[in-house]
Design a protein around this motif. Structure first.
Motif, mmCIF file in Angstrom:
data_model
loop_
_atom_site.group_PDB
_atom_site.id
_atom_site.type_symbol
_atom_site.label_atom_id
_atom_site.label_comp_id
_atom_site.label_asym_id
_atom_site.label_seq_id
_atom_site.Cartn_x
_atom_site.Cartn_y
_atom_site.Cartn_z
ATOM 1 N N UNK B 53 74.417 76.645 31.441
ATOM 2 C CA UNK B 53 73.178 75.901 31.593
ATOM 3 C C UNK B 53 71.966 76.826 31.533
ATOM 4 N N UNK B 56 71.203 77.852 28.012
ATOM 5 C CA UNK B 56 70.610 76.796 27.199
ATOM 6 C C UNK B 56 69.149 76.615 27.515
ATOM 7 N N UNK B 60 63.288 77.570 27.424
ATOM 8 C CA UNK B 60 62.524 76.364 27.072
ATOM 9 C C UNK B 60 61.107 76.481 27.587
ATOM 10 N N UNK B 221 72.225 72.834 12.534
ATOM 11 C CA UNK B 221 71.047 71.991 12.677
ATOM 12 C C UNK B 221 69.834 72.711 12.126
ATOM 13 N N UNK B 222 69.004 71.956 11.436
ATOM 14 C CA UNK B 222 67.706 72.495 11.020
ATOM 15 C C UNK B 222 66.672 71.477 11.471
ATOM 16 N N UNK B 223 65.669 71.919 12.197
ATOM 17 C CA UNK B 223 64.650 70.954 12.590
ATOM 18 C C UNK B 223 63.310 71.661 12.735
ATOM 19 N N UNK B 224 62.295 70.837 12.856
ATOM 20 C CA UNK B 224 60.969 71.399 13.033
ATOM 21 C C UNK B 224 60.800 71.864 14.475
ATOM 22 N N UNK B 226 59.237 72.366 18.039
ATOM 23 C CA UNK B 226 58.716 71.315 18.908
ATOM 24 C C UNK B 226 57.912 71.948 20.037
ATOM 25 N N UNK B 227 57.012 71.167 20.571
ATOM 26 C CA UNK B 227 56.130 71.666 21.617
ATOM 27 C C UNK B 227 56.879 72.224 22.803
ATOM 28 N N UNK B 228 58.042 71.624 23.090
ATOM 29 C CA UNK B 228 58.772 72.054 24.281
ATOM 30 C C UNK B 228 59.691 73.222 24.025
ATOM 31 N N UNK B 229 59.780 73.689 22.807
ATOM 32 C CA UNK B 229 60.673 74.816 22.535
ATOM 33 C C UNK B 229 60.020 76.113 22.992
#
Lengths: 345, 307
Positions: B53, B56, B60, B221-224, B226-229
């Protein structure tokens, strides 16, 4: 990913209730939500790591209902469901909703539809989700993981949620009918022009049925009604299936059967009477109605939606019965085939 | 407001599932929880779970100190699974892997540097006669070559003069006969960033180093972004998931991780036998540091060393 047990049933139940309520207003959805106290779906002593995973799977499941080929009402319901789940989740920071790139234009179109049809509450909710940065824009909708699954689980979606694939309707649209009407009029006028009597076409020239456009429209309308009836019967059958009493089911099945037979008889009667009387010169080519074979009816594979009911061990047999009972009458529902050439010259 | 419609009228404890719940999910979950209560004496997170945990979620929302390190909007974030090369019997069903987050604008070399593999730390050679000279040259310094294989192109690490083109052998082999492979090319790793590559998600690719230590890499996974990253560029490539490998402990004290392995040891009960540094010296060398008994000793790096 192994699914959250029971979650699909709960979501489908909520969406089904929303569909039956026959509205797209958020207040109605919120009532249904509150009735079921759906926000408690995240409760239970769950530690942080597992809670993250659980929330991700929940949002992923709900997101699937948001995309086509589901019916418009279901999609609006899914939007509300996503909004509810996203806001009531217990994870901190919140887990996001994954949207694949390929789905994004459709979702934008959906939002445009909402605004055009003045469903402002739904549009507002969508905008609220976007402002809250609730979306992850990803390449693929499902996040992969690499455990070898013991069996491949197939996601069985409820048939009622899907928009009936209306091939006939997409072919014979209003525009097409209008054009046909125009062409038909034009044709009649040409016939008048070239015949001796200027006000009426020559008898020798009447080679087609004059009102074939109207007939075509009637037939399409009937097809639509028939499909809706079939849907309703299917829904009724499903609801009846969910009641506990087996004996009741047997008798109901029979009465259903007779219901269906009645419905069939009604449809057939109407289509029989819809045949136009041919003009005298064409009586030798009078329309004959034939029963179509089972093959002609739009084949819709009836996937039995697997309802997770751990307590009921008799459900598979009941379902089997249902299948057989449904199978036989449905095969006889057929579209009347008109053997006469309905040519447009 | 809209949010008010969602929350329940009475405040309930999220840990307790009420008896009269109408949701199937909750009923099933309650049964599982009750079962757990009956069978588990102490129900709290074990250290593996806490570690998982933490890994992960530790990064953030992090922001960098200097604005030049800020990750831009519109940056792509790739999730890679890098599998371990060891093949244990117990890993038949699922191979263990580590998960790394990588930015689109990062070079392949940065990923290469962040992959920690135990074979990099191996020390070759038999050191029973000079145990104090052992940890001098780890393999990572000696054999620096490595390559990635993505979509028919080999990306070789050419930053140092010692690096050799490991992929040359493969390219020559595939060209020698008509093996059915298309044109395989070889380019330099340091010239490319992830945004330049065309990749398939879920398709296994290869990372090879040390000449024969091969890791499978799968992009999940490929993604844009994000604000929370995590928006601190220096923290990428970011390790978010790691398989926990049990370390082998010393045979004598059973406390410390093994640092030596001996073969054909007359003093040891089994072959091969693992020792920690202290026990190894105590057993095999006398007070003056002379070798006692016959044995072959090799420095040992346990795969669980990165825990």
């Amino acid at each position: 990913m192994s699914a959250v047990p029971g979650l699909q049933a709960d979501c489908e139940e909520l969406l089904g209730a929303f569909q039956r309520a026959d509205t797209v207003r958020f207040e109605r959805f919120a009532e249904l939500w509150r009735e079921r106290r759906f926000h408690t779906v995240f409760y239970g002593r769950i530690r942080a790591l597992e809670r993250n995973k659980l929330t991700k799977k929940t949002l992923e499941l709900a997101q699937q209902y948001f995309l086509p080929p589901y019916a418009f009402q279901i999609r609006v319901g899914a939007l509300y469901l996503l909004y509810g789940l996203y806001n009531t989740q217990l994870c901190q920071p919140k887990q996001k909703i994954r949207i694949a790139l390929k789905d994004w234009p459709e979702i934008q179109k959906f939002q445009q539809d909402l605004i055009d049809s003045q469903h402002y509450d739904a549009a507002y909710i969508f905008r609220a989700l976007r402002l809250a940065r609730a979306f992850h824009f990803t390449a693929m909708p499902k996040l992969l993981n690499y455990r070898t699954k013991k069996k491949i689980e197939e996601n069985e979606f409820k048939e009622e949620f899907k928009d009936p694939s209306n091939r006939v309707n997409s072919l014979i649209t209003n525009d097409v009918l209008e054009e046909l009407m125009n062409i038909h009029d034009h044709y009649q006028k040409m016939k008048c022009v070239i015949s001796a009597d200027k006000s009426q076409p020559d008898k020798a020239l009447s080679l087609i049925k004059d009102d074939f456009v109207v007939t075509l429209k009637d037939i399409t309308l009937e097809h639509q009604e028939w499909q809706q009836n079939r849907m309703k019967l299917f829904l009724n059958a499903k609801e009846i299936d969910e009641t506990e009493n087996k004996k009741q089911e047997d008798t109901l099945l029979e009465s259903e059967g007779s219901e269906r037979a009645n419905a069939l008889a009604r449809i057939k009667y109407r289509s029989y009477s819809a045949v136009a009387e041919a003009s005298k010169s064409r009586r030798h080519r009078q329309v004959k109605l034939e029963h179509s074979e089972a093959g002609k009816s739009p084949s819709r594979s009836r996937k039995t939606s697997r309802r997770p009911q751990p307590a009921r061990r008799d459900s598979p047999e009941v379902r089997g019965e249902m299948e057989v009972a449904k199978g036989t009458p449905i095969q006889h529902i057929g579209m009347p085939v008109i053997t006469e050439e309905n040519s447009d010259e | 407001s809209i949010d008010m419609l969602m929350s329940s009228d009475k405040e309930k404890d999220p840990d307790v599932i009420s008896e009269d719940s109408s949701l199937l999910t909750l009923r099933i979950r309650k049964k599982a929880l009750d079962r757990r209560e009956e069978t588990i004496i102490v129900d709290r997170a074990c250290r593996q779970e806490t570690l998982a945990y933490e890994m992960e979620s530790h990064a953030i929302g992090k922001r960098p100190d200097s604005p030049t390190d800020l990750v831009e909007e519109g940056e792509l974030l790739l999730t890679l699974n890098i599998f371990y090369p060891v093949i244990f019997q117990k890993h038949k069903d699922h191979k263990p892997y580590q998960t790394v987050l990588v930015l689109g604008t990062q070079k392949l070399t940065e990923l290469r540097d962040s992959i920690s593999c135990v074979s990099d730390l191996q020390i070759g050679g038999e050191f029973s006669n000079q145990p104090d000279q052992a940890p001098e040259h780890i393999s990572k310094d000696l054999y620096k070559s490595a390559f990635f294989y993505f979509e028919g192109i080999f990306y070789n690490d050419k930053r140092y003069p010692e690096c050799r083109d490991l992929s040359r052998t493969i390219i020559e082999w595939s060209e020698s006969h008509d093996r059915g492979y298309g044109n395989l090319q070889s380019v330099k790793m340091e010239d490319y960033v992830f945004n330049d590559l065309s990749l398939k998600i879920g398709f296994p690719y290869l990372f090879c180093h040390q000449g024969n230590c091969e890791h499978i890499i799968i992009i999940t996974d490929i993604r844009l972004i994000h604000h929370d990253d995590c928006l601190d560029r220096n923290l990428y490539p970011l390790l978010i998931k790691k398989h926990w490998l049990c370390t082998r402990k010393c045979f004598v004290c059973k406390m410390y991780t093994a640092r030596w392995v001996t073969n054909r040891d007359s003093l040891a009960p089994e072959d091969p036998c693992f020792f920690c540094d202290v026990c190894f010296r105590m057993l095999h060398y006398d007070a003056e540091g002379n070798k006692v008994g016959e044995f072959l000793a090799y420095p040992y790096v346990d795969p669980g060393i990165f825990n």
